[in-house]
Design a protein around this motif. Structure first.
Motif, PDB file in Angstrom:
ATOM      1  N   LEU A 226       0.846  -1.203   0.000  1.00 27.99           N
ATOM      2  CA  LEU A 226       0.000   0.000   0.000  1.00 27.99           C
ATOM      3  C   LEU A 226       0.875   1.244   0.000  1.00 27.99           C
ATOM      4  CD1 LEU A 226      -1.446  -2.242   2.056  1.00 27.99           C
ATOM      5  CD2 LEU A 226      -3.136  -0.457   2.214  1.00 27.99           C
ATOM      6  N   GLU A 227       0.482   2.227  -0.817  1.00 26.53           N
ATOM      7  CA  GLU A 227       1.180   3.521  -0.834  1.00 26.53           C
ATOM      8  C   GLU A 227       0.105   4.587  -0.606  1.00 26.53           C
ATOM      9  OE1 GLU A 227       3.990   3.943  -4.177  1.00 26.53           O
ATOM     10  OE2 GLU A 227       3.418   6.058  -4.219  1.00 26.53           O
ATOM     11  N   LEU A 228       0.104   5.181   0.563  1.00 25.49           N
ATOM     12  CA  LEU A 228      -0.945   6.140   0.920  1.00 25.49           C
ATOM     13  C   LEU A 228      -0.326   7.527   1.050  1.00 25.49           C
ATOM     14  CD1 LEU A 228      -2.617   4.018   3.764  1.00 25.49           C
ATOM     15  CD2 LEU A 228      -3.152   3.988   1.332  1.00 25.49           C
ATOM     16  N   ARG A 229      -0.998   8.516   0.464  1.00 24.34           N
ATOM     17  CA  ARG A 229      -0.464   9.891   0.528  1.00 24.34           C
ATOM     18  C   ARG A 229      -1.456  10.798   1.221  1.00 24.34           C
ATOM     19  NH1 ARG A 229       1.934  10.490  -5.561  1.00 24.34           N
ATOM     20  NH2 ARG A 229       3.046   8.514  -5.504  1.00 24.34           N
ATOM     21  N   ARG A 230      -0.906  11.714   2.013  1.00 23.54           N
ATOM     22  CA  ARG A 230      -1.764  12.696   2.692  1.00 23.54           C
ATOM     23  C   ARG A 230      -1.153  14.072   2.541  1.00 23.54           C
ATOM     24  NH1 ARG A 230      -1.790   8.295   5.934  1.00 23.54           N
ATOM     25  NH2 ARG A 230      -3.848   7.391   6.215  1.00 23.54           N
ATOM     26  N   PRO A 231      -2.010  15.106   2.379  1.00 23.70           N
ATOM     27  CA  PRO A 231      -1.463  16.462   2.324  1.00 23.70           C
ATOM     28  C   PRO A 231      -0.822  16.807   3.668  1.00 23.70           C
ATOM     29  CG  PRO A 231      -3.836  16.435   1.875  1.00 23.70           C
ATOM     30  CD  PRO A 231      -3.466  15.060   2.312  1.00 23.70           C
ATOM     31  N   THR A 232       0.204  17.633   3.635  1.00 18.07           N
ATOM     32  CA  THR A 232       0.835  18.048   4.883  1.00 18.07           C
ATOM     33  C   THR A 232       1.181  19.534   4.787  1.00 18.07           C
ATOM     34  OG1 THR A 232       2.807  17.791   6.259  1.00 18.07           O
ATOM     35  CG2 THR A 232       3.055  17.211   3.979  1.00 18.07           C
ATOM     36  N   THR A 233       1.383  20.137   5.948  1.00 14.83           N
ATOM     37  CA  THR A 233       1.754  21.549   5.920  1.00 14.83           C
ATOM     38  C   THR A 233       3.275  21.714   5.896  1.00 14.83           C
ATOM     39  OG1 THR A 233       1.487  21.484   8.298  1.00 14.83           O
ATOM     40  CG2 THR A 233      -0.300  22.506   7.033  1.00 14.83           C
ATOM     41  N   GLU A 234       3.975  20.553   5.948  1.00 13.11           N
ATOM     42  CA  GLU A 234       5.444  20.631   5.870  1.00 13.11           C
ATOM     43  C   GLU A 234       5.858  21.383   4.619  1.00 13.11           C
ATOM     44  OE1 GLU A 234       7.888  17.021   6.018  1.00 13.11           O
ATOM     45  OE2 GLU A 234       6.431  16.301   7.485  1.00 13.11           O
ATOM     46  N   GLU A 235       6.924  22.151   4.738  1.00 11.82           N
ATOM     47  CA  GLU A 235       7.348  22.963   3.599  1.00 11.82           C
ATOM     48  C   GLU A 235       8.064  22.123   2.541  1.00 11.82           C
ATOM     49  OE1 GLU A 235       7.500  26.709   3.118  1.00 11.82           O
ATOM     50  OE2 GLU A 235       5.635  26.249   4.166  1.00 11.82           O
ATOM     51  N   ALA A 236       9.043  21.281   3.017  1.00 11.25           N
ATOM     52  CA  ALA A 236       9.937  20.625   2.056  1.00 11.25           C
ATOM     53  C   ALA A 236       9.262  19.440   1.379  1.00 11.25           C
ATOM     54  CB  ALA A 236      11.186  20.161   2.780  1.00 11.25           C
ATOM     55  N   PRO A 237       9.122  19.469   0.059  1.00  7.31           N
ATOM     56  CA  PRO A 237       8.453  18.352  -0.613  1.00  7.31           C
ATOM     57  C   PRO A 237       9.354  17.143  -0.864  1.00  7.31           C
ATOM     58  CG  PRO A 237       8.917  20.102  -2.197  1.00  7.31           C
ATOM     59  CD  PRO A 237       9.471  20.554  -0.878  1.00  7.31           C
ATOM     60  N   GLY A 238      10.515  17.073  -0.254  1.00  8.68           N
ATOM     61  CA  GLY A 238      11.375  15.903  -0.442  1.00  8.68           C
ATOM     62  C   GLY A 238      12.434  16.131  -1.498  1.00  8.68           C
ATOM     63  N   ARG A 239      13.173  15.037  -1.781  1.00  2.00           N
ATOM     64  CA  ARG A 239      14.313  15.180  -2.673  1.00  2.00           C
ATOM     65  C   ARG A 239      13.981  14.684  -4.073  1.00  2.00           C
ATOM     66  NH1 ARG A 239      17.955  11.339   0.067  1.00  2.00           N
ATOM     67  NH2 ARG A 239      15.932  10.524   0.665  1.00  2.00           N
ATOM     68  N   LYS A 240      14.325  15.495  -5.044  1.00  2.13           N
ATOM     69  CA  LYS A 240      14.048  15.120  -6.441  1.00  2.13           C
ATOM     70  C   LYS A 240      14.769  13.819  -6.793  1.00  2.13           C
ATOM     71  CE  LYS A 240      13.400  17.438 -10.733  1.00  2.13           C
ATOM     72  NZ  LYS A 240      13.154  18.749 -11.226  1.00  2.13           N
ATOM     73  N   PHE A 241      16.011  13.697  -6.299  1.00  2.00           N
ATOM     74  CA  PHE A 241      16.805  12.527  -6.633  1.00  2.00           C
ATOM     75  C   PHE A 241      16.099  11.242  -6.159  1.00  2.00           C
ATOM     76  CE2 PHE A 241      20.111   9.465  -5.374  1.00  2.00           C
ATOM     77  CZ  PHE A 241      20.567   9.158  -6.645  1.00  2.00           C
ATOM     78  N   ALA A 242      15.521  11.289  -4.950  1.00  2.00           N
ATOM     79  CA  ALA A 242      14.854  10.103  -4.406  1.00  2.00           C
ATOM     80  C   ALA A 242      13.666   9.708  -5.286  1.00  2.00           C
ATOM     81  CB  ALA A 242      14.386  10.396  -2.982  1.00  2.00           C
ATOM     82  N   TRP A 243      12.906  10.691  -5.782  1.00  2.00           N
ATOM     83  CA  TRP A 243      11.759  10.383  -6.647  1.00  2.00           C
ATOM     84  C   TRP A 243      12.223   9.838  -7.985  1.00  2.00           C
ATOM     85  CZ3 TRP A 243       6.689   9.932  -5.633  1.00  2.00           C
ATOM     86  CH2 TRP A 243       6.279  10.319  -4.353  1.00  2.00           C
ATOM     87  N   GLN A 244      13.343  10.381  -8.464  1.00  2.19           N
ATOM     88  CA  GLN A 244      13.860   9.862  -9.734  1.00  2.19           C
ATOM     89  C   GLN A 244      14.321   8.413  -9.572  1.00  2.19           C
ATOM     90  OE1 GLN A 244      16.636  12.937 -10.767  1.00  2.19           O
ATOM     91  NE2 GLN A 244      15.112  14.049 -11.952  1.00  2.19           N
TER      92      GLN A 244
END
Ligand SMILES: Cc1cc2nc3c(=O)[nH]c(=O)nc-3n(C[C@H](O)[C@H](O)[C@H](O)COP(=O)(O)OP(=O)(O)OC[C@H]3O[C@@H](n4cnc5c(N)ncnc54)[C@H](O)[C@@H]3O)c2cc1C
Length: 450
Positions: A226-244
């Motif tokens: 399962l991959e579940l996503r939730r909106p968050t108020t955190e500023e940093a959207p993560g690392r581009k390299f990790a998504w790539q």
């Protein structure tokens, strides 16, 4: 790029070539094609990236209108972007990202064209309460009708917009598209894994969950990731390299490794346990170490989920009613096992599942009446795939499966007509009025539109 498009097209058109392939660069050139049947014979079929897996693009002896030259951004402000149809979602996402903006919706198949995504079923794992079709985020469209006349539809003309979204190039050629955009927003990603039996118990809770829901089914390992996503108020959207890296691992490295494995271990019964180990390890790695936060923007700029490229895998999607999905997922597992025992074929990649929220933004939206879950079966192996598709279609027929005109092979026209019912009738009547000479109707669609 042209060669790749031509290859994809020949795969979906069943080998029958169009008499003409045109690449218009303006609406007047599109109108000239549609108005002049002698140099530009019917069927006239518009093409975006050409990644559809059915024969919806097929134009034997007719005219294929490749829109790849119409790929410009025309206007951009803080809430709307207006583009030509041939631009790829990925290119658009990169342009928006430079301005701190992103498209609505988590559409990870970034190489498809915006025109193709608007005019055909394009699915995503939407957050609770959000629409689940790319086309739902359209606020305005400009179209050249099958008779060569220009018209437009915008948010106020709800029913016209609803007809043109997911109209599969049967009501005209879309030449300008306005889409909602927003400042880049961060979501968190949570991963889990369960067996099919436990998943059946929790499936009903996922139907209306506020998180978006994407699943990977591994029937032979008895695993549901399962991959579940939730909106968050955190500023940093993560690392581009990790998504790539995630993108590369799932859609490039895994299919390539599976195809190499098939060469080294040709005996299927010996190979499949190894395929499962590879797929399971990829899922575990991705979920444990790659991404915990992200954004649509980060995901859409990925390059590897590139349908039709040489990483190639075959793909077939059906949608099923969400209220019964726990049972259906277990029945799908049983189908895969039974089919394998009978024929020796099974898909070597995990099936991908999206929850589709109910979405009435398009007349032909698959989840128009109720929330659905899609199952996309995927394989790198071609031998035996066609028979599996036939069994899958029968399974779908008996489990209230809904086909997509652009991504479901094996669906019978009777079944599709039944599923879309009165909505298809309304669409058919409109099509007849807009296209009395059947300029845009090909053989594939005539079985649904007759
Ligand atoms: C390996 C693989 C993975 C896939 N994964 C996904 C996935 O995760 N999610 C998903 O939703 N789909 C997926 N698909 C299916 C497919 O990629 C999508 O349906 C995609 O949206 C089609 O976009 P396209 O630009 O390739 O459109 P095309 O295939 O070129 O066209 C799609 C339809 O729209 C019409 N059309 C295109 N442009 C216009 C226009 N300007 N005006 C009028 N009509 C037009 C065409 O005539 C056709 O009927 C996958 C396919 C493959 C092969």
């Amino acid at each position: 790029m042209q060669a790749a498009r031509a290859l994809r097209f020949s795969q979906t058109s069943n080998g029958a070539a169009p008499a003409q392939i045109m690449q218009p660069s303006s609406p007047s050139e599109i109108a000239a094609i549609l108005r002049n049947p002698r140099p530009f014979p019917a069927p006239v079929r518009p093409m975006g990236f050409g990644s559809s897996t059915t024969r919806c693009l097929s134009a034997p002896g007719g005219t294929l209108v490749d829109l790849s030259k119409m790929d410009r951004v025309l206007r951009l402000d803080d809430s709307t972007v207006t583009v030509q149809p041939g631009i790829a979602i990925r290119e658009l996402a990169e342009i928006l990202e430079a301005d701190g903006l992103e498209l609505h919706g988590g559409f990870d198949l970034a190489n498809r064209s915006v025109g193709g995504a608007v005019c055909a079923a394009s699915l995503e794992a939407a957050m609770g309460g959000c629409p689940s079709q790319f086309a739902a985020h359209v606020t305005g469209l400009k179209v050249v009708s099958p008779e060569g006349n220009r018209f437009s539809a915008k948010v106020g003309d709800r029913s016209l917009l609803g007809l043109i979204r997911l109209s599969y190039g049967l009501l005209g050629i879309v030449y300008e598209i306005s889409l909602k955009v927003r400042p880049i927003q961060t979501f968190t990603v949570q991963f889990a894994r369960v067996g099919f039996g436990d998943f059946a118990k929790l499936a009903s809770r996922l139907t209306f969950a506020s998180s978006s829901t994407k699943l990977y089914l591994m029937p032979f390992k008895d695993r549901v990731f399962l991959e579940l996503r939730r909106p968050t108020t955190e500023e940093a959207p993560g690392r581009k390299f990790a998504w790539q890296l995630k993108d590369w691992a799932c859609y490039s490295a895994l299919p390539t490794a599976l195809r190499s494995l098939a060469k080294v271990v040709p005996i299927r019964r010996m190979r499949y346990p190894l395929s499962d180990t590879l797929s399971g390890a990829t899922q575990s790695l991705v979920s444990r170490s790659f991404v915990s936060t992200g954004s649509n923007s980060l995901e859409q700029t990925g390059r590897f989920k590139n349908p039709g490229s040489k990483q190639g895998f075959s793909y077939c999607t059906w949608a099923f009613p969400a209220q019964d999905f726990g049972r259906i997922a277990c029945a799908y597992q049983a189908l895969c096992i039974e089919h394998y025992e009978r024929t020796g074929f099974r898909c070597d990649m995990p099936a991908v599942v999206f929850r589709l929220n109910q979405d009435r933004s398009a007349l032909l939206a698959p989840a128009f009446n109720e929330p659905m879950f899609t199952i996309s079966s995927m394989t790198t192996e071609k031998d035996g795939w066609d028979d599996f598709i036939v069994d899958l279609a029968e399974f779908a027929r008996t489990n209230n499966g809904v086909p997509f005109f652009n991504q479901t092979q094996g669906a019978t026209s009777d079944h599709a007509i039944n599923c879309y019912g009165r909505r298809l009738k309304v669409f058919r009547n409109t099509r007849r009025k807009l296209d009395p000479n059947d300029r845009m109707l090909n053989h594939f669609f005539s079985s649904y539109m007759a």
